[in-house]
Design a protein around this motif. Structure first.
Motif, PDB file in Angstrom:
ATOM      1  N   LEU A 188      79.988 -37.629 -53.864  1.00  0.00           N
ATOM      2  CA  LEU A 188      80.914 -37.079 -52.959  1.00  0.00           C
ATOM      3  C   LEU A 188      79.207 -37.700 -51.738  1.00  0.00           C
ATOM      4  O   LEU A 188      79.613 -37.029 -50.927  1.00  0.00           O
ATOM      5  CB  LEU A 188      80.466 -35.942 -53.640  1.00  0.00           C
ATOM      6  CG  LEU A 188      80.548 -34.728 -52.164  1.00  0.00           C
ATOM      7  CD1 LEU A 188      82.526 -35.284 -51.317  1.00  0.00           C
ATOM      8  CD2 LEU A 188      80.897 -32.878 -52.274  1.00  0.00           C
ATOM      9  N   SER A 189      77.993 -37.166 -52.627  1.00  0.00           N
ATOM     10  CA  SER A 189      76.570 -37.683 -51.723  1.00  0.00           C
ATOM     11  C   SER A 189      76.663 -38.668 -51.178  1.00  0.00           C
ATOM     12  O   SER A 189      76.789 -39.419 -49.407  1.00  0.00           O
ATOM     13  CB  SER A 189      75.664 -36.980 -52.297  1.00  0.00           C
ATOM     14  OG  SER A 189      75.087 -38.446 -53.049  1.00  0.00           O
ATOM     15  N   TRP A 190      77.721 -39.791 -51.712  1.00  0.00           N
ATOM     16  CA  TRP A 190      77.207 -41.112 -50.918  1.00  0.00           C
ATOM     17  C   TRP A 190      78.452 -41.510 -49.593  1.00  0.00           C
ATOM     18  O   TRP A 190      78.636 -41.687 -48.730  1.00  0.00           O
ATOM     19  CB  TRP A 190      77.912 -42.568 -51.734  1.00  0.00           C
ATOM     20  CG  TRP A 190      76.374 -42.290 -52.958  1.00  0.00           C
ATOM     21  CD1 TRP A 190      76.099 -42.433 -53.257  1.00  0.00           C
ATOM     22  CD2 TRP A 190      75.277 -43.679 -51.976  1.00  0.00           C
ATOM     23  NE1 TRP A 190      75.001 -43.263 -54.283  1.00  0.00           N
ATOM     24  CE2 TRP A 190      74.302 -43.210 -52.844  1.00  0.00           C
ATOM     25  CE3 TRP A 190      74.596 -43.709 -51.141  1.00  0.00           C
ATOM     26  CZ2 TRP A 190      72.965 -44.166 -52.578  1.00  0.00           C
ATOM     27  CZ3 TRP A 190      73.606 -44.316 -50.153  1.00  0.00           C
ATOM     28  CH2 TRP A 190      72.930 -44.968 -51.484  1.00  0.00           C
ATOM     29  N   GLY A 191      79.594 -40.895 -50.157  1.00  0.00           N
ATOM     30  CA  GLY A 191      80.805 -40.024 -49.095  1.00  0.00           C
ATOM     31  C   GLY A 191      80.237 -39.506 -47.607  1.00  0.00           C
ATOM     32  O   GLY A 191      80.352 -39.902 -46.638  1.00  0.00           O
ATOM     33  N   ILE A 195      71.605 -35.399 -43.174  1.00  0.00           N
ATOM     34  CA  ILE A 195      70.882 -34.919 -44.626  1.00  0.00           C
ATOM     35  C   ILE A 195      71.181 -34.092 -45.851  1.00  0.00           C
ATOM     36  O   ILE A 195      70.541 -33.545 -46.823  1.00  0.00           O
ATOM     37  CB  ILE A 195      69.939 -33.285 -43.396  1.00  0.00           C
ATOM     38  CG1 ILE A 195      69.596 -34.052 -42.286  1.00  0.00           C
ATOM     39  CG2 ILE A 195      69.378 -32.474 -44.114  1.00  0.00           C
ATOM     40  CD1 ILE A 195      68.643 -33.029 -40.901  1.00  0.00           C
ATOM     41  N   ALA A 196      72.665 -33.630 -45.154  1.00  0.00           N
ATOM     42  CA  ALA A 196      73.909 -33.195 -46.560  1.00  0.00           C
ATOM     43  C   ALA A 196      74.282 -33.993 -47.608  1.00  0.00           C
ATOM     44  O   ALA A 196      73.927 -33.545 -48.846  1.00  0.00           O
ATOM     45  CB  ALA A 196      74.784 -32.477 -45.939  1.00  0.00           C
ATOM     46  N   GLY A 197      73.745 -35.409 -47.089  1.00  0.00           N
ATOM     47  CA  GLY A 197      73.778 -36.373 -48.210  1.00  0.00           C
ATOM     48  C   GLY A 197      72.869 -36.348 -48.721  1.00  0.00           C
ATOM     49  O   GLY A 197      72.545 -36.407 -49.866  1.00  0.00           O
ATOM     50  N   GLY A 249      76.155 -49.792 -44.739  1.00  0.00           N
ATOM     51  CA  GLY A 249      77.981 -49.632 -45.232  1.00  0.00           C
ATOM     52  C   GLY A 249      77.554 -50.318 -46.618  1.00  0.00           C
ATOM     53  O   GLY A 249      78.627 -49.755 -47.628  1.00  0.00           O
ATOM     54  N   GLY A 250      77.084 -51.413 -47.229  1.00  0.00           N
ATOM     55  CA  GLY A 250      76.669 -52.180 -47.838  1.00  0.00           C
ATOM     56  C   GLY A 250      76.318 -51.317 -49.342  1.00  0.00           C
ATOM     57  O   GLY A 250      76.237 -50.975 -50.039  1.00  0.00           O
ATOM     58  N   THR A 251      75.104 -50.601 -48.736  1.00  0.00           N
ATOM     59  CA  THR A 251      74.455 -49.491 -49.482  1.00  0.00           C
ATOM     60  C   THR A 251      74.764 -48.662 -49.633  1.00  0.00           C
ATOM     61  O   THR A 251      75.022 -48.312 -51.108  1.00  0.00           O
ATOM     62  CB  THR A 251      73.414 -48.671 -48.489  1.00  0.00           C
ATOM     63  OG1 THR A 251      72.124 -50.354 -48.016  1.00  0.00           O
ATOM     64  CG2 THR A 251      72.119 -48.303 -49.031  1.00  0.00           C
ATOM     65  N   CYS A 252      76.031 -47.563 -49.001  1.00  0.00           N
ATOM     66  CA  CYS A 252      76.318 -46.382 -49.529  1.00  0.00           C
ATOM     67  C   CYS A 252      77.732 -47.071 -50.405  1.00  0.00           C
ATOM     68  O   CYS A 252      78.041 -46.452 -51.952  1.00  0.00           O
ATOM     69  CB  CYS A 252      78.003 -46.054 -48.670  1.00  0.00           C
ATOM     70  SG  CYS A 252      76.086 -44.526 -47.172  1.00  0.00           S
ATOM     71  N   LEU A 253      78.062 -48.715 -50.786  1.00  0.00           N
ATOM     72  CA  LEU A 253      79.458 -49.365 -51.580  1.00  0.00           C
ATOM     73  C   LEU A 253      77.889 -49.135 -52.949  1.00  0.00           C
ATOM     74  O   LEU A 253      79.211 -48.620 -53.631  1.00  0.00           O
ATOM     75  CB  LEU A 253      79.707 -50.119 -51.194  1.00  0.00           C
ATOM     76  CG  LEU A 253      80.705 -50.912 -51.764  1.00  0.00           C
ATOM     77  CD1 LEU A 253      81.789 -50.063 -52.468  1.00  0.00           C
ATOM     78  CD2 LEU A 253      81.357 -52.487 -51.734  1.00  0.00           C
ATOM     79  N   LEU A 254      77.400 -49.416 -52.829  1.00  0.00           N
ATOM     80  CA  LEU A 254      76.326 -50.060 -53.872  1.00  0.00           C
ATOM     81  C   LEU A 254      75.826 -48.762 -55.184  1.00  0.00           C
ATOM     82  O   LEU A 254      76.298 -48.003 -55.623  1.00  0.00           O
ATOM     83  CB  LEU A 254      75.060 -50.919 -54.186  1.00  0.00           C
ATOM     84  CG  LEU A 254      73.730 -51.088 -54.903  1.00  0.00           C
ATOM     85  CD1 LEU A 254      74.614 -51.500 -56.135  1.00  0.00           C
ATOM     86  CD2 LEU A 254      72.631 -51.447 -54.152  1.00  0.00           C
ATOM     87  N   GLY A 255      75.719 -47.766 -53.895  1.00  0.00           N
ATOM     88  CA  GLY A 255      75.587 -46.705 -54.246  1.00  0.00           C
ATOM     89  C   GLY A 255      76.857 -46.089 -55.641  1.00  0.00           C
ATOM     90  O   GLY A 255      75.869 -45.056 -56.389  1.00  0.00           O
TER      91      GLY A 255
END
Length: 408
Positions: free
Chosen positions: A292-295, A308-310, A369-375
């Protein structure tokens, strides 16, 4: 009339807090150099690239300490080992702070990094010397100190550098570590493994433990993948926050990073829940929070509050996974806790280093976006490892229905 059997003496909360402070100082010391690289390069007359090598030296030294020093907690008297390592780490900090050239700085950083694994001797010691029903709480409390030290190290280093120069944090840290080591020597009880192994047999047993303990394998995999997911964030967040979308300076970025301290302080709560038999539930919820944090972080591309929430959620998730992993592995073989911790933490930091590297690559080719997809992918893989651990646990219970079940 027979004499009553003496009751075992367990660690008190003040002593556990002292151990937590010690762990924070030891672990945090490896991160002092990261915000000081420019100042170090100017002061010592070296390139920033050469100054940046101190980061690698600290990480490699710490990894070597995990493999070759931490297992000695199952051979030597643990209080002597932990305090001795803290003193040596403090000497390394003094050498770093007094460095007049890069070679002296590398020697100091390497020495401090190698012996800062005193923290990883203290963590299993907290479990060993605590009441069985409160071992999770003890591990969580000590780990809170360790994680808080890591998260605060960069900000404290920057602040002290502004007051007295880049070397100030190393000298101040060295003094405080010696004071804490002296108090620990007076307050910690003696603790020694009942078995006397040779050093070579201890190192060889690391591979034996990994082969014979399936839950050590699954929990080490969970820890490594979870830390890899979070490290992908840490290696790229400054690039996003300093970019045109947010335009923050170094001080502001450091303050954003302090949100993670709240997650570190929740580690103690995770340990308490593990003591109540809710470890499986906490782990599962933590994995869901990791995804959820990556969203939330993806939404944080243009909105600092979402970011900050993430940050808060991802730190909560990591600590929930990590503390329950350690509580679980420490219960596998109580007489081998230092070696179990060495195996687990080595996997943990291999995952962290891999996540940092992959995060940088993902940023280079795919941006935020690529970083979030990896995470997110690494979070899903952590969930798969969690599912595998559940299956292993069920299989162990099926094969040994009369044996005691470890409730993490």
């Amino acid at each position: 009339m027979s004499a009553q059997k003496p009751q075992p003496s367990y660690l008190t909360t003040p002593v556990l807090l002292l151990m937590a402070i010690a762990c924070g100082l030891c672990a945090g010391g490896n991160y002092f150099n990261q915000p000081l690289l420019h100042s170090i390069s100017v002061s010592l007359g070296i390139t920033e690239t050469r100054a940046a090598l101190t980061v690698t030296v600290a990480q490699v030294s710490y990894a070597l300490g995990l493999l070759f020093i931490v297992p000695l907690g199952d051979k030597f008297e643990r209080r002597q080992l932990a305090v001795g390592l803290m003193v040596l780490a403090a000497i390394g900090q003094f050498i770093s702070g007094l460095a007049i050239n890069s070679s002296m700085l590398f020697a100091g950083v390497g020495m401090a990094g190698l012996f800062s694994v005193a923290a990883q001797v203290l963590v299993p010691m907290a479990a060993i010397l605590s009441a069985p029903s409160r071992s999770g709480r003890a591990v969580g409390m000590v780990m809170s100190g360790l994680l808080t030290g890591i998260l605060l190290a960069r900000s404290v280093a920057g602040l002290l550098s502004g007051i007295g120069g880049w070397s100030t944090v190393y000298l101040v840290s060295g003094v405080i570590m010696l004071v804490i080591a002296a108090v620990l020597w007076r307050k910690l009880p003696s603790s020694r493994s009942p078995q006397n192994h040779s050093y070579l047999s201890i190192l060889a047993s690391l591979f034996t433990l990994l082969r014979e303990q399936p839950r050590l394998r699954t929990r080490a995999l969970m820890g490594g993948l979870g830390f890899a997911s979070v490290s992908a964030l840490f290696s790229t967040m400054a690039l996003l926050l300093a970019g045109p979308a947010h335009g923050l300076n170094d001080v502001a970025i450091g303050l954003v990073g302090l949100v993670g301290v709240m997650g570190a302080l929740m580690a103690s709560m995770g340990g308490r829940l593990a003591d109540r038999g809710l470890g499986d539930t906490v782990t599962a919820v933590s994995v869901v929070l990791l995804l959820l944090s990556w969203g939330l972080l993806w939404l944080g591309h243009d909105n600092l509050w979402w970011f900050i929430a993430g940050m808060l959620v991802i730190d909560l998730a990591l600590q929930g996974i990590h503390i329950n992993n350690q509580t679980t592995i420490f219960a596998l073989l109580p007489q081998a806790r230092s070696r179990l911790n060495a195996v687990y933490m080595t996997s943990y930091f291999i995952g962290g280093a891999s996540g940092s590297t992959l995060g940088t690559v993902a940023w280079t080719y795919g941006g935020w976006g690529g970083t979030c997809l990896l995470g997110a992918i690494l979070a899903v893989m952590t969930g798969m490892a969690t599912w595998a651990d559940r299956k292993v646990k069920s299989e162990i219970q099926r094969q040994n229905p009369t044996s005691a079940v470890v409730t993490e």
